[in-house]
Write an enzyme that holds these catalytic residues in place. Structure first.
Site: not given
Length: 171
Positions: A46-47
């Site tokens: 997840n960024a």
């Protein structure tokens, strides 16, 4: 409720919230990795924390407590639209709509008049919000590209560019 149902009933976390936040970032509901680790945006692909590092200098590789404290210091509040819902797996598309219990977003906005922007981490969060929450006071909103690994079709650089618009809402 059977054991199977219980295993797919996701319950969210309390908000990450400092004293005078400017921006409320709303996701949909924690996924499996987040629930397992009891951390917002815990999936390693997840960024979210990489985006916050680029925009607010919150080190993505710092321990979770440090990232939370630095998010508060950056006047960010982080929460989810859903307090709980039935969802097998981690995909927002799998959330059973009639099981959604929304968080008290209006209560948060009332307690924190400093909040100027509600930023949705993805279309699913915005859609859940629109369906389950009616704002009690005017506040700017923006739908940002989801930082989820399920949204891999949008390159990180594009996500970061879109997310950078929230900087305009800081004091």
């Amino acid at each position: 409720m059977s054991d199977l149902s219980a295993s797919h009933h996701s319950v969210g976390f309390p908000p990450i919230l400092g004293e005078h936040p400017d921006i409320l970032i709303l996701g949909s509901l924690p996924g499996i990795a987040s629930i397992t680790q009891q951390q917002y945006y815990a999936h390693r692909q997840n960024a979210f924390w990489r985006v916050l590092e680029a925009l607010f200098q919150i080190p993505a590789n710092a321990d979770y407590a440090t990232r939370c404290e630095q998010a508060k210091a950056a006047k960010l509040a982080i929460w989810d639209v859903c307090h709980s819902a039935y969802r097998p797996g981690s995909l927002d598309s799998a959330i059973t709509q009639n099981t959604v219990v929304a968080n008290d977003i209006n209560g948060l906005l009332k307690e924190h008049p400093s909040l100027k922007l509600v930023a949705f981490n993805g279309n699913a969060a915005a859609s859940l919000f629109k369906k389950h929450i009616q704002l009690s006071r005017p506040v700017a909103t923006v739908i940002l590209p989801s930082t989820s690994p399920a949204n891999a079709g949008i390159p990180y650089a594009t996500k970061l560019e879109k997310w950078s618009q929230i900087l305009a809402f800081r004091d």
